[in-house]
Motif scaffolding. Structure first.
Motif, short mmCIF file in Angstrom:
data_model
loop_
_atom_site.label_atom_id
_atom_site.label_comp_id
_atom_site.label_asym_id
_atom_site.label_seq_id
_atom_site.Cartn_x
_atom_site.Cartn_y
_atom_site.Cartn_z
N ASP A 261 28.98 1.84 1.34
CA ASP A 261 28.06 1.86 0.19
C ASP A 261 26.62 1.98 0.64
O ASP A 261 26.15 1.21 1.48
CB ASP A 261 28.25 0.57 -0.60
N MET A 262 25.90 2.95 0.08
CA MET A 262 24.47 3.11 0.35
C MET A 262 23.70 3.18 -0.96
O MET A 262 22.71 3.86 -1.08
CB MET A 262 24.24 4.34 1.22
N SER A 263 24.18 2.45 -1.99
CA SER A 263 23.42 2.35 -3.23
C SER A 263 22.32 1.31 -3.09
O SER A 263 21.30 1.36 -3.79
CB SER A 263 24.35 1.99 -4.40
N VAL A 264 22.52 0.37 -2.15
CA VAL A 264 21.56 -0.69 -1.84
C VAL A 264 21.22 -0.57 -0.36
O VAL A 264 22.08 -0.25 0.46
CB VAL A 264 22.17 -2.08 -2.14
N PRO A 265 19.98 -0.81 0.05
CA PRO A 265 19.64 -0.72 1.48
C PRO A 265 20.50 -1.67 2.32
O PRO A 265 20.93 -2.73 1.86
CB PRO A 265 18.17 -1.16 1.53
N LEU A 266 20.75 -1.28 3.56
CA LEU A 266 21.47 -2.14 4.49
C LEU A 266 20.52 -3.19 5.05
O LEU A 266 19.46 -2.86 5.58
CB LEU A 266 22.03 -1.30 5.65
N GLY A 267 20.91 -4.45 4.94
CA GLY A 267 20.08 -5.50 5.50
C GLY A 267 18.85 -5.77 4.67
O GLY A 267 18.77 -5.44 3.48
N LEU A 268 17.86 -6.36 5.32
CA LEU A 268 16.64 -6.78 4.64
C LEU A 268 15.40 -6.06 5.14
O LEU A 268 14.28 -6.46 4.83
CB LEU A 268 16.46 -8.30 4.80
N THR A 269 15.59 -4.98 5.91
CA THR A 269 14.44 -4.24 6.43
C THR A 269 14.71 -2.74 6.39
O THR A 269 15.85 -2.29 6.53
CB THR A 269 14.13 -4.63 7.89
N ALA A 270 13.63 -1.98 6.24
CA ALA A 270 13.65 -0.53 6.37
C ALA A 270 12.35 -0.14 7.06
O ALA A 270 11.27 -0.31 6.51
CB ALA A 270 13.77 0.16 5.02
N GLY A 271 12.43 0.35 8.27
CA GLY A 271 11.25 0.63 9.08
C GLY A 271 11.59 0.39 10.54
O GLY A 271 12.54 -0.34 10.84
N ASN A 272 10.84 0.94 11.44
CA ASN A 272 11.25 1.01 12.83
C ASN A 272 11.28 -0.33 13.55
O ASN A 272 12.36 -0.85 13.87
CB ASN A 272 10.36 2.03 13.54
N ALA A 273 10.14 -0.93 13.83
CA ALA A 273 10.13 -2.23 14.51
C ALA A 273 10.79 -3.31 13.67
O ALA A 273 11.44 -4.22 14.19
CB ALA A 273 8.70 -2.63 14.87
N LEU A 274 10.64 -3.23 12.35
CA LEU A 274 11.27 -4.20 11.46
C LEU A 274 12.79 -4.19 11.64
O LEU A 274 13.44 -5.25 11.67
CB LEU A 274 10.92 -3.90 10.01
#
Length: 452
Positions: A261-274
């Motif tokens: 499922d990719m309707s919701v982001p995976l985990g709690l971060t989106a971004g490189n170092a994050l």
């Protein structure tokens, strides 16, 4: 000065076996393309004999009329034959033990940092993981961009360096060489500007030509569906997964797929170092439940393909063995696994206006916001901000209070905040569902199905 009477004849180009227009007409009219013509048209396009406008017409005919399994398999084989093919059959550990190889490919999504904890986790069980990865474009992040936020880490390795690291460490994540399936690189760029990206035969052959050419013994595919994925609906994602599994098996590679499922982001971060920071949390035995779930399930499938069953991969996250491999893998590529990661200079909190439950968190909205904050790029070669991105504080199903931060925006360039907030408009919602509905949101599994 002397001349040879046969020089003009000797220098003349050899006649081509087929004609591009003939091949285009076959597929335009709904017919199969036979093996010889597929081999020729892929090779001739790579050599520049078939013009871009001719391959564009053929790609559109394939999009409209499709290909059967045998055609797709042959097209994939022709793409592989356009370049080199890696061979890990002689790979051994320092003690002389032969190493099985396993690889994973994701079709891409938002917050998809799974490769980072997965490669060292699988390697901690004695399976070599040659993970050739790429950089991000648009709203989907690139694995190499994430890792390049680690001070000193380098993506470009020679084949010799990669083989040595696989033998000594067990895992490598690096850039793919230009010699793998060069026909795909040329055709991919063409599809991108001719409205033919969505053709499943061409998507499947593009992915699988590179993965098969990489030479791994086992391949597990993470095929995503939902708003933040390339395939928006489950039926299309399932068709793509089935097609790629068939292609891998036709080529002699043990191949399976998870539909996720990719309707919701995976985990709690989106971004490189994050995302690197969150991956390290997973390797330390913590991290968000959905990231842990998918990492463990993909590891289980990769290990099974390599002949290792009856183990729970979660154990090596908890006991530190996967973390040990991670630190050695990063250090082997010049990185400092203990260095402080980059942090964005500016942050901006997005807060809830009312009490309630977070009922919606759209992956595409979050991905676009992270991209606009500087975590992604609009064109190849454009730099990215290592610290930019999105930090999520709640997941769907969680209760929030008015004024509570739902997410935090990170960037070095605060003038980006307005456009990032615009991307989030309509992409999240707080409501008051009953307890059962809220619980269902919290307990939803990221793995939708297993194929192959």
């Amino acid at each position: 000065m002397t001349t040879s009477s046969s020089s003009a004849q000797d220098g003349a180009a050899a006649p081509e076996a087929f004609d591009a227009i003939e091949v285009i007409r076959l597929k335009r009219d709904g017919h199969r393309i036979d093996d010889a013509r597929i081999d020729w048209v892929v090779d001739a396009y790579t050599r520049g004999v078939v013009a871009p406008e001719q391959m564009s017409a053929l790609a559109m005919a394939i999009l409209l009329n499709g290909m059967d399994r045998a055609e797709i398999s042959r097209w994939t084989a022709a793409m592989i034959a356009s370049g080199e093919r890696m061979d890990f059959s002689g790979l051994t550990a320092p003690d002389g033990r032969r190493l099985a190889t396993a690889d994973k490919h994701s079709t891409g999504g938002v917050g998809d940092k799974i490769t980072l904890p997965l490669a060292p986790l699988v390697a901690s069980y004695g399976v070599a993981v040659p993970q050739l990865s790429g950089r991000g474009l648009g709203h989907t992040g690139g694995t190499l961009d994430k890792l390049e936020s680690i001070p000193g880490w380098r993506a470009d390795l020679t084949n010799g360096e990669m083989m040595r690291q696989l033998s000594e460490v067990g895992a490598v994540i690096c850039a793919a060489g230009s010699g793998l399936a060069p026909a795909d690189k040329k055709l991919y760029a063409l599809r991108d500007v001719t409205g033919t990206v969505e053709a499943i035969p061409l998507i499947a052959s593009s992915i699988m030509s590179k993965k098969i050419a990489e030479g791994t013994g086992t391949l597990v595919l993470d095929v995503k569906c939902g708003s933040g994925a390339f395939m928006k609906d489950e039926a299309s994602a399932r068709e793509l997964a089935r097609t790629m599994v068939d292609l891998g098996r036709d080529a002699g590679v043990d191949t399976s797929a998870l539909l996720t499922d990719m309707s919701v982001p995976l985990g709690l971060t989106a971004g490189n170092a994050l995302e690197v920071r969150e991956s390290v949390e997973v390797l330390a035995g913590g991290g968000p439940a959905d990231v842990v779930e998918l990492t463990v399930e993909l590891a289980r499938a990769m290990l099974a393909g390599a002949g290792i069953t009856g183990v729970d991969p979660a154990e090596n996250l908890a006991n530190g063995k996967a973390m040990d491999v991670w630190e050695r893998m990063i250090a082997a590529q010049g990185g400092d696994p203990h260095a402080e990661l980059p942090v964005a200079r500016h942050t901006d909190a997005v807060t809830a206006e009312t009490d309630g439950v977070l009922t919606e968190l759209d992956a595409m909205a979050v991905g676009l916001a992270a991209w606009r904050l500087g975590a992604g790029r609009e064109r190849q070669g454009q730099p990215v901000q290592a610290g930019a991105g999105m930090e999520l504080h709640v997941r769907p199903g969680d209760h929030v209070r008015a004024g509570q931060p739902v997410m935090t925006l990170h960037t070095d360039t605060p003038e980006r905040f307005d456009r990032a907030r615009q991307a989030l408009e309509g992409g999240w919602a707080v409501a008051t569902p009953d307890d059962a509905a809220a619980a269902a949101l919290r307990e939803r599994s990221v793995v939708l199905d297993r194929i192959g």
